[in-house]
Design an enzyme around this catalytic site. Structure first.
Site, PDB file in Angstrom:
ATOM      1  N   GLU A  75      46.096  14.439  48.601  1.00  0.00           N
ATOM      2  CA  GLU A  75      47.528  13.238  48.163  1.00  0.00           C
ATOM      3  C   GLU A  75      49.123  13.589  48.868  1.00  0.00           C
ATOM      4  OE1 GLU A  75      48.074  15.165  43.765  1.00  0.00           O
ATOM      5  OE2 GLU A  75      49.376  13.366  43.518  1.00  0.00           O
ATOM      6  N   ASP A  76      49.603  14.580  49.617  1.00  0.00           N
ATOM      7  CA  ASP A  76      50.409  14.771  49.895  1.00  0.00           C
ATOM      8  C   ASP A  76      50.477  14.699  51.833  1.00  0.00           C
ATOM      9  OD1 ASP A  76      51.733  14.929  47.558  1.00  0.00           O
ATOM     10  OD2 ASP A  76      51.159  17.365  48.154  1.00  0.00           O
TER      11      ASP A  76
END
Ligand code: MN
Length: 489
Positions: A75-76
């Site tokens: 996600e990051d």
């Protein structure tokens, strides 16, 4: 400060390959998150490290600990799911995928959404280990709220109390539930929090004398009667659970008897009842306050005997009696189950599994459940079979029966939207309004005034609500057309 050595120290009985896996995941995640900072200014890696540490303390396997370290990479950071699979294999990729998927969930404080959200959460997590990782992730997030904007603090705190803590409770993870609640409480309800802290302080001082009295007398009498106990100590109720109990009694703290309880832990069940006998021989129990959760466990698997006694010197004290296994079960719940599943032999595994009342029910219901994997699947599908959970574009969750289509979705939003549905988009792609929906789909519909229900819709609509509305329209409309054609003659 993150430390690989520390993390490995918290990992239960790691083999060489466990150590190798955790080390690789540690270095991979540290590198992947390198330039990122948390709102506090700390390196982002601190967050995933802390998540992994919680998982290690829960006794989870190296696979789960590694997934905890890697849970935010997709996600990051630039890391892709393919990278994860290549480096760590299918299982870890699958677990991280599950956590990333759950990240979509946003609590908007809509009361009717709460139970749907909990259900959705469990149904979305194809593997219950994903939920345990998500709970550990949330624990660190809620423990570091002080660096966020007040409105964000409040939202995350409420979401934790409404969704995450009840889930931990349902999975029997008492320790994690208490930690989640106590971290969220001051942000969710600051005034009530301050009040409870104040009341507890006073109460603690008054009660200390009685508790010590009871503790001493118990130890002395166990010794005299030759009973080998594991431990006798005091446990203080978590603040938020004290607050919830006080609400039941118009905030009168004097009506809550288990703020601090004496806890007796023994080896086996026979000793539990023996201890109960000794206690009632020494002190008078309060009528109606003897609870035998060993004979009748709570739905989440909690087992213990509770009794409240008059000390005879003016005090009232609750005493809780349980075995070591029951204690572990009450603290770690489903996590204990996973820990045993992966580390221990079959007999012990079965023994632990039997402490969940639903395990036995499922065993009887379906004879061929022998592996724990199977059991968890059955458990999940039993609760959530026949339902799909989809999102509105705003993030509200709509709970529909299986095989539902966009028409059902539209009617679930509002009957006017259902009556005039013209088109549908699922996950940003245009689809026909008869398309069947899957859990996790984001559904958007468009309406047009000149569009009305047609009999064809009945071939697709699944919900009673949609079918009723369509039939109603068709009925009224055909009457009207008859009337019109009659009048026209
Ligand atoms: Mn995270």
């Amino acid at each position: 400060m993150p430390s690989l050595k520390e993390l490995l120290k918290h990992t239960s009985n790691p083999s060489d390959s466990d150590i190798e896996l955790i080390t690789r995941a540690y270095e991979f995640a540290e590198k992947a998150h390198l330039p990122q900072k948390r709102a506090s200014g700390d390196p982002y890696f601190n967050h995933v490290y802390s998540t992994a540490l919680t998982l290690a303390d829960l006794g989870m396997s190296s696979t789960v600990i590694a997934s905890g370290l890697l849970h935010d990479t997709v996600e990051d950071t630039d890391v892709t799911e393919e990278d994860l699979e290549k480096n760590f294999g299918k299982e870890i990729q699958f677990l991280v995928h599950g956590i990333t998927k759950l990240g979509k969930l946003k609590y908007r404080g809509v009361e009717r959404n709460v139970e749907n959200m909990r259900k959705f959460f469990v149904s979305m997590a194809e593997d219950l280990r994903v939920i345990v990782i998500k709970l550990a992730d949330r624990l660190h997030n809620v423990q570091t709220l002080s660096h966020l904007r007040p409105d964000k603090q409040k939202r995350i705190a409420l979401e934790t109390l409404e969704i995450y803590a009840p889930l931990a409770n349902r999975l029997g993870m008492g320790k994690l539930k208490g930690e989640l609640e106590d971290a969220a409480f001051p942000y969710a309800y600051p005034k009530e929090y301050a009040l409870v802290v104040e009341l507890l302080k006073e109460k603690k001082e008054v009660n200390a004398k009685y508790l010590t009295e009871v503790e001493r007398a118990l130890k002395k009498n166990f010794k005299m009667q030759g009973l080998n106990y594991v431990s006798v100590d005091q446990r203080v109720k978590h603040l938020y659970s004290l607050y919830k109990k006080m609400q039941k009694y118009e905030m009168d703290i004097d009506k809550v008897y288990d703020i601090i309880a004496v806890r007796v832990i023994v080896e086996n069940i026979e000793q539990c009842y023996q201890v109960l006998g000794i206690i009632h021989g020494l002190w008078k129990p309060l009528p109606g306050r003897i609870k035998d959760y060993i004979a009748t466990p709570k739905p989440n698997g909690y087992k213990s005997i509770h009794t409240t006694i008059f000390t005879g010197t003016g005090g009232v004290v609750e005493i809780q009696i349980r075995t070591k296994d029951m204690h572990e079960q009450a603290e770690y719940g489903i996590a204990a189950h996973f820990a045993y599943k992966e580390n221990l032999n079959k007999t012990k595994k079965n023994k632990i599994a039997l402490q969940y009342p639903w395990v036995e029910e499922l065993r009887n219901a379906e004879k061929n459940i022998n592996g724990s994997e199977n059991f968890l699947e059955t458990l999940k599908s039993d609760f959530f079979k026949d339902r799909v959970f989809v999102f509105t574009p705003k993030g509200d969750i709509i709970d529909l029966p299986e095989e539902s289509c966009a028409i059902d979705f539209a009617y679930a939003i509002h009957s006017d939207i259902g009556d005039h549905i013209a088109g549908a988009k699922v996950n940003n792609k245009f689809v026909s309004i008869s398309t069947k929906l899957k859990s996790g789909d984001i559904v958007e519909v468009t309406t047009r005034k000149d569009i009305n229900p047609s009999s064809k819709w009945l071939d697709y609509a699944k919900t009673t609500l949609a079918r009723h509305r369509i039939q109603k329209y068709l009925r009224e409309n055909s009457l009207l057309s008859k009337f019109l054609s009659f009048g026209g003659k």
